[in-house]
Scaffold this motif. Structure first.
Motif, PDB file in Angstrom:
ATOM      1  N   ASN A  70       0.811  -1.217   0.000  1.00 44.09           N
ATOM      2  CA  ASN A  70       0.000   0.000   0.000  1.00 44.09           C
ATOM      3  C   ASN A  70       0.845   1.268   0.000  1.00 44.09           C
ATOM      4  O   ASN A  70       0.485   2.265  -0.633  1.00 44.09           O
ATOM      5  CB  ASN A  70      -0.936   0.001   1.210  1.00 44.09           C
ATOM      6  N   TRP A  71       1.979   1.244   0.724  1.00 45.81           N
ATOM      7  CA  TRP A  71       2.811   2.448   0.765  1.00 45.81           C
ATOM      8  C   TRP A  71       3.301   2.831  -0.629  1.00 45.81           C
ATOM      9  O   TRP A  71       3.427   4.012  -0.945  1.00 45.81           O
ATOM     10  CB  TRP A  71       3.995   2.270   1.710  1.00 45.81           C
ATOM     11  N   LEU A  72       3.552   1.807  -1.453  1.00 44.90           N
ATOM     12  CA  LEU A  72       4.048   2.059  -2.800  1.00 44.90           C
ATOM     13  C   LEU A  72       2.958   2.705  -3.670  1.00 44.90           C
ATOM     14  O   LEU A  72       3.217   3.666  -4.403  1.00 44.90           O
ATOM     15  CB  LEU A  72       4.515   0.746  -3.426  1.00 44.90           C
ATOM     16  N   VAL A  73       1.739   2.190  -3.574  1.00 44.26           N
ATOM     17  CA  VAL A  73       0.630   2.748  -4.338  1.00 44.26           C
ATOM     18  C   VAL A  73       0.330   4.176  -3.877  1.00 44.26           C
ATOM     19  O   VAL A  73       0.105   5.074  -4.701  1.00 44.26           O
ATOM     20  CB  VAL A  73      -0.619   1.852  -4.212  1.00 44.26           C
ATOM     21  N   VAL A  74       0.355   4.399  -2.553  1.00 41.17           N
ATOM     22  CA  VAL A  74       0.104   5.742  -2.019  1.00 41.17           C
ATOM     23  C   VAL A  74       1.171   6.719  -2.493  1.00 41.17           C
ATOM     24  O   VAL A  74       0.866   7.846  -2.903  1.00 41.17           O
ATOM     25  CB  VAL A  74       0.045   5.701  -0.477  1.00 41.17           C
ATOM     26  N   MET A  77       0.553   7.717  -6.006  1.00 44.66           N
ATOM     27  CA  MET A  77      -0.515   8.715  -6.091  1.00 44.66           C
ATOM     28  C   MET A  77       0.028  10.112  -5.798  1.00 44.66           C
ATOM     29  O   MET A  77      -0.322  11.083  -6.472  1.00 44.66           O
ATOM     30  CB  MET A  77      -1.635   8.375  -5.110  1.00 44.66           C
ATOM     31  N   GLN A  78       0.896  10.204  -4.814  1.00 46.24           N
ATOM     32  CA  GLN A  78       1.465  11.501  -4.462  1.00 46.24           C
ATOM     33  C   GLN A  78       2.355  12.031  -5.570  1.00 46.24           C
ATOM     34  O   GLN A  78       2.321  13.228  -5.895  1.00 46.24           O
ATOM     35  CB  GLN A  78       2.241  11.379  -3.150  1.00 46.24           C
ATOM     36  N   LEU A  79       3.142  11.146  -6.193  1.00 45.34           N
ATOM     37  CA  LEU A  79       4.017  11.565  -7.283  1.00 45.34           C
ATOM     38  C   LEU A  79       3.196  12.051  -8.478  1.00 45.34           C
ATOM     39  O   LEU A  79       3.496  13.080  -9.080  1.00 45.34           O
ATOM     40  CB  LEU A  79       4.924  10.414  -7.709  1.00 45.34           C
ATOM     41  N   ASP A 103      -8.871  -5.229  -9.527  1.00 43.52           N
ATOM     42  CA  ASP A 103      -7.879  -5.731  -8.579  1.00 43.52           C
ATOM     43  C   ASP A 103      -6.447  -5.399  -8.985  1.00 43.52           C
ATOM     44  O   ASP A 103      -5.521  -5.608  -8.200  1.00 43.52           O
ATOM     45  CB  ASP A 103      -8.014  -7.250  -8.416  1.00 43.52           C
ATOM     46  N   ASP A 104      -6.245  -4.930 -10.202  1.00 44.01           N
ATOM     47  CA  ASP A 104      -4.901  -4.577 -10.656  1.00 44.01           C
ATOM     48  C   ASP A 104      -4.520  -3.196 -10.122  1.00 44.01           C
ATOM     49  O   ASP A 104      -5.328  -2.275 -10.112  1.00 44.01           O
ATOM     50  CB  ASP A 104      -4.838  -4.585 -12.185  1.00 44.01           C
ATOM     51  N   SER A 105      -3.274  -3.076  -9.696  1.00 42.41           N
ATOM     52  CA  SER A 105      -2.840  -1.845  -9.024  1.00 42.41           C
ATOM     53  C   SER A 105      -2.998  -0.602  -9.877  1.00 42.41           C
ATOM     54  O   SER A 105      -3.343   0.470  -9.376  1.00 42.41           O
ATOM     55  CB  SER A 105      -1.370  -1.987  -8.587  1.00 42.41           C
ATOM     56  N   ILE A 106      -2.764  -0.720 -11.182  1.00 40.29           N
ATOM     57  CA  ILE A 106      -2.887   0.462 -12.032  1.00 40.29           C
ATOM     58  C   ILE A 106      -4.340   0.932 -12.110  1.00 40.29           C
ATOM     59  O   ILE A 106      -4.612   2.118 -12.310  1.00 40.29           O
ATOM     60  CB  ILE A 106      -2.306   0.190 -13.440  1.00 40.29           C
ATOM     61  N   SER A 107      -5.288   0.003 -11.904  1.00 39.56           N
ATOM     62  CA  SER A 107      -6.702   0.391 -11.874  1.00 39.56           C
ATOM     63  C   SER A 107      -7.001   1.269 -10.667  1.00 39.56           C
ATOM     64  O   SER A 107      -7.848   2.166 -10.737  1.00 39.56           O
ATOM     65  CB  SER A 107      -7.594  -0.849 -11.846  1.00 39.56           C
ATOM     66  N   VAL A 108      -6.321   1.020  -9.557  1.00 39.05           N
ATOM     67  CA  VAL A 108      -6.517   1.841  -8.361  1.00 39.05           C
ATOM     68  C   VAL A 108      -6.129   3.290  -8.668  1.00 39.05           C
ATOM     69  O   VAL A 108      -6.847   4.237  -8.321  1.00 39.05           O
ATOM     70  CB  VAL A 108      -5.686   1.290  -7.185  1.00 39.05           C
TER      71      VAL A 108
END
Length: 204
Positions: A70-74, A77-79, A103-108
Motif C-alpha cells: 500500500n505504501w508504494l501505491v500511495v 498517487m502523491q508523485l 484488482d490490478d494496481s494500475i486500476s486503483v
C-alpha cells in the motif's frame, strides 16, 4: 469514444517507458530498487511540471499487477499528483488476467483520477505549443488500429500520437518481434514501450 482531454497548453510531451515499479528487490539488484524507480519517476514528473510537458506512460508502470504494498501505491498517487495530468496505457506486467480488472494496481490509480488509461474507446486531446494533438493508445493484448478511427479523423488534429505496448519487429528486436511495422493512415507517430533497449525509429 470518450474524450479525456484538457484545455492546458503544453510545451511538449514526455514519454516514460516501462518503469516496472515493485516493492521488492528483483534478481541480484544491489540498490534499494523501489526507491530507485520512485526517484526516477519523481525526476521525470518534476521535469514535466517544470518544463510544461504532458507525461505519458508507455505501459508496465508496475512490475507485478497485484499485491503491491500500500505504501508504494500511495506514494505513486502523491508523485502523480504533482502534474496536472498523466495518461498512458497498461502493459503485460500491469495485468493479472487477459483484461484489466479492478484488482490490478494500475486500476486503483486510474479510479483515483491519478492516471488516464487510453484505449480504443478513450483518447486524449491536448494543445501542444498551439497545435491540436490527439493521443490514442493500444494496450497490451489489443490489436493496433488499421487507421485513425473516423470519429477522431473528423476532429482534424494537427498531430496524432498513438501509444502501444507490443512486440514490434524493428531492427535490433527481430528475434522476438511479432508485429510488422506498417503505415497507419491518419496516425503520425507510434510510440512503443515493452522493448527494454534503445532502438532507432522506423518510418513507414
Amino acid at each position: 469514444m470518450i474524450k479525456a482531454g484538457t484545455t492546458q497548453n503544453y510545451q511538449g510531451i514526455l514519454l516514460i517507458g516501462d518503469p516496472h515499479l515493485e516493492g521488492r528487490v528483483p534478481g541480484f539488484r544491489k540498490d534499494e530498487y523501489p526507491r530507485t524507480i520512485l526517484n526516477k519517476l519523481d525526476y521525470a514528473l518534476s521535469t514535466a511540471r517544470e518544463q510544461g510537458l504532458l507525461p505519458l506512460i508507455l505501459g508496465d508502470l508496475f512490475h507485478l499487477p497485484r499485491n503491491n504494498p500500500n505504501w508504494l501505491v500511495v506514494e505513486m498517487m502523491q508523485l502523480l499528483s504533482q502534474v496536472p495530468e498523466v495518461a498512458g496505457i497498461y502493459g503485460n506486467h500491469d495485468l493479472h488476467e487477459n483484461q484489466l480488472t479492478d484488482d490490478d494496481s494500475i486500476s486503483v490509480l486510474a479510479h483515483a483520477g491519478r492516471i488516464t488509461l487510453l484505449d480504443h474507446r478513450r483518447y486524449l486531446e491536448s494543445e501542444v505549443q498551439g497545435s491540436r494533438v490527439i493521443i490514442g493508445g493500444t494496450p497490451w493484448g489489443q490489436w493496433l488500429p488499421s487507421e485513425l478511427p473516423q470519429e477522431l479523423a473528423q476532429r482534424r488534429p494537427d498531430l496524432v500520437l498513438w501509444l502501444s505496448h507490443h512486440d514490434i519487429i524493428v531492427p535490433g528486436y527481430e528475434e522476438q518481434g511479432h508485429v510488422r511495422p506498417r503505415a497507419l493512415p491518419g496516425i503520425d507517430v507510434v510510440a512503443n514501450g515493452h522493448i527494454h533497449r534503445h532502438l532507432q525509429e522506423v518510418r513507414k
